[in-house]
Design a protein around this motif. Structure first.
Motif, mmCIF file in Angstrom:
data_model
loop_
_atom_site.group_PDB
_atom_site.id
_atom_site.type_symbol
_atom_site.label_atom_id
_atom_site.label_comp_id
_atom_site.label_asym_id
_atom_site.label_seq_id
_atom_site.Cartn_x
_atom_site.Cartn_y
_atom_site.Cartn_z
ATOM 1 N N VAL A 14 2.680 -13.242 -1.576
ATOM 2 C CA VAL A 14 3.525 -13.127 -0.386
ATOM 3 C C VAL A 14 3.061 -11.913 0.399
ATOM 4 C CG1 VAL A 14 5.872 -12.865 0.493
ATOM 5 C CG2 VAL A 14 5.459 -14.221 -1.578
ATOM 6 N N SER A 34 0.860 -1.182 0.000
ATOM 7 C CA SER A 34 0.000 0.000 0.000
ATOM 8 C C SER A 34 0.897 1.232 0.000
ATOM 9 C CB SER A 34 -0.882 0.021 1.252
ATOM 10 O OG SER A 34 -1.702 -1.119 1.278
ATOM 11 N N LEU A 64 -2.007 -10.621 7.940
ATOM 12 C CA LEU A 64 -3.144 -10.669 7.013
ATOM 13 C C LEU A 64 -3.728 -12.068 6.853
ATOM 14 C CD1 LEU A 64 -2.060 -8.066 4.364
ATOM 15 C CD2 LEU A 64 -3.927 -7.925 6.012
HETATM 16 N N1 GLU Z 1 -1.660 -3.874 0.721
HETATM 17 C C1 GLU Z 1 -1.668 -4.664 1.927
HETATM 18 C C2 GLU Z 1 -0.778 -4.020 2.963
HETATM 19 O O1 GLU Z 1 0.190 -3.384 2.595
HETATM 20 C C3 GLU Z 1 -1.181 -6.082 1.700
HETATM 21 C C4 GLU Z 1 -2.104 -6.843 0.843
HETATM 22 C C5 GLU Z 1 -1.694 -8.299 0.631
HETATM 23 O O2 GLU Z 1 -0.503 -8.587 0.499
HETATM 24 O O3 GLU Z 1 -2.599 -9.090 0.561
HETATM 25 O O4 GLU Z 1 -1.051 -4.145 4.143
#
Ligand code: GLU
Ligand code: ZN
Length: 320
Positions: free
Chosen positions: A206, A10, A211
């Protein structure tokens, strides 16, 4: 079709060591599997996106020799996110939730970001509201964002999760006109990420262990997508991606590194005399690349440690 390994940052700030380490591990995965390394910048969480962060992330990775074979912006895929939302809604898999309870509003605030805590359990209330009851509820409703929920497989509706919200302008005649349009549609992280990951032709995703909790919902979206007839035929035949989770990097007191944590970005490391080689050596000393080779499609696994401190990674002198 060329399968790839994807990393999905992000662009909300400068990378810290944990982000750089996950980038490096995904790059290693692509290297050992002989696949392209594909980046998707998750830029749909508008209030959190920071100007220039994407370029800085690319620069910092490049300084460590991590150069993507391809990269894209998640925001470019919004019509796909909306089209599939409408398809699932048409098939009765998505329904509007007008519950105004505090936790729904709370859950709505951050939906475009990756979740770092679970959404509160839902009552299931709106799952079986009929059209007449819904029209009455809408007329009495005073909210500003409708939550859209995806039907999970459980019988109660308590696992139904939010996949989007649509903003309703104040004073709009709510019973007339569409409840959601491409202009008012804001996909949740879970929805956009699940779609892009399945559409993307990735052999492996990855991401960090924090998450992992989002995966069950994403897999529910994948199951719907695969049955929906909405996937590109070549993709529909390809197996689901494997998902590899990296350890969260923490300060020595166990506090999570945040993008605002001082002292742990590449320019700060550089300023203290660290070279790219020294950083990569520390990464390599504490990560066994061989664990990436137990790769099979749809496998979900990751590093044995859910978190590692700067000290464990050999960066203890960094803390301020
Ligand atoms: N964009 C998300 C973040 O930086 C990670 C998304 C993912 O890898 O599934 O927290
Ligand atoms: Zn509801």
């Amino acid at each position: 079709m060329t399968m790839s390994v994807r990393f999905a940052p992000s662009p909300t700030g400068r990378f810290h060591l944990g982000n750089l380490r996950t980038a490096w591990i995904s790059h290693e995965a692509a290297r050992v599997l002989g696949m392209p390394w594909a980046l998707r910048f998750e830029d749909i969480d508008r209030p959190r996106v920071v100007d220039g962060a994407l370029e800085a992330q690319l620069d910092d990775m490049a300084a460590l020799g991590l150069v993507p074979d391809a990269w894209t912006l998640q925001s470019r895929r919004s019509s796909r996110h909306f089209t599939l939302f409408e398809a699932a809604r048409g098939q009765g898999r998505i329904y509007p939730c007008l519950c105004s309870r505090a936790e729904v509003q709370q859950a709505l605030r951050g939906i475009a970001s990756a979740p770092h805590g679970a959404e509160a359990i839902y009552s299931g209330h709106c799952r079986n509201v009929g059209p007449q009851e819904f029209t009455r509820a809408l007329a009495a409703w005073r909210g500003t964002s409708i939550a859209w929920r995806f039907r999970a497989d459980d019988a109660t509706g308590r696992d139904d999760f939010i996949v989007a919200r649509s903003d309703v302008p104040a004073g709009a005649l709510r019973a007339e006109g569409p409840l959601v349009t491409p202009g008012t549609f804001v996909p949740a992280y879970t929805w956009a990420c699940a779609i892009d990951d399945r559409d993307g032709g990735h052999a492996m995703l990855v991401r960090a262990w924090d998450l992992h909790g989002a995966l069950a919902q994403q897999q529910a979206v994948w199951s719907w997508l695969e049955a929906s007839g909405c996937l590109d035929p070549a993709i529909a035949e390809a197996p689901r991606p494997a998902v590899f989770h990296t350890a969260l990097v923490t300060a020595d007191d166990g506090a999570r590194l945040e993008k605002r944590t001082r002292g742990v970005t590449w320019p700060e490391l550089c300023g203290r005399g660290w070279s790219a080689r020294e950083v990569l050596q520390r990464f390599a000393a504490m990560f066994d690349v061989a664990q990436l080779q137990g790769f099979t499609s749809a496998r979900v696994w990751g590093e044995p440690a859910a978190s590692l401190s700067l000290k464990q990674l050999g960066f203890s002198t960094l803390q301020m």
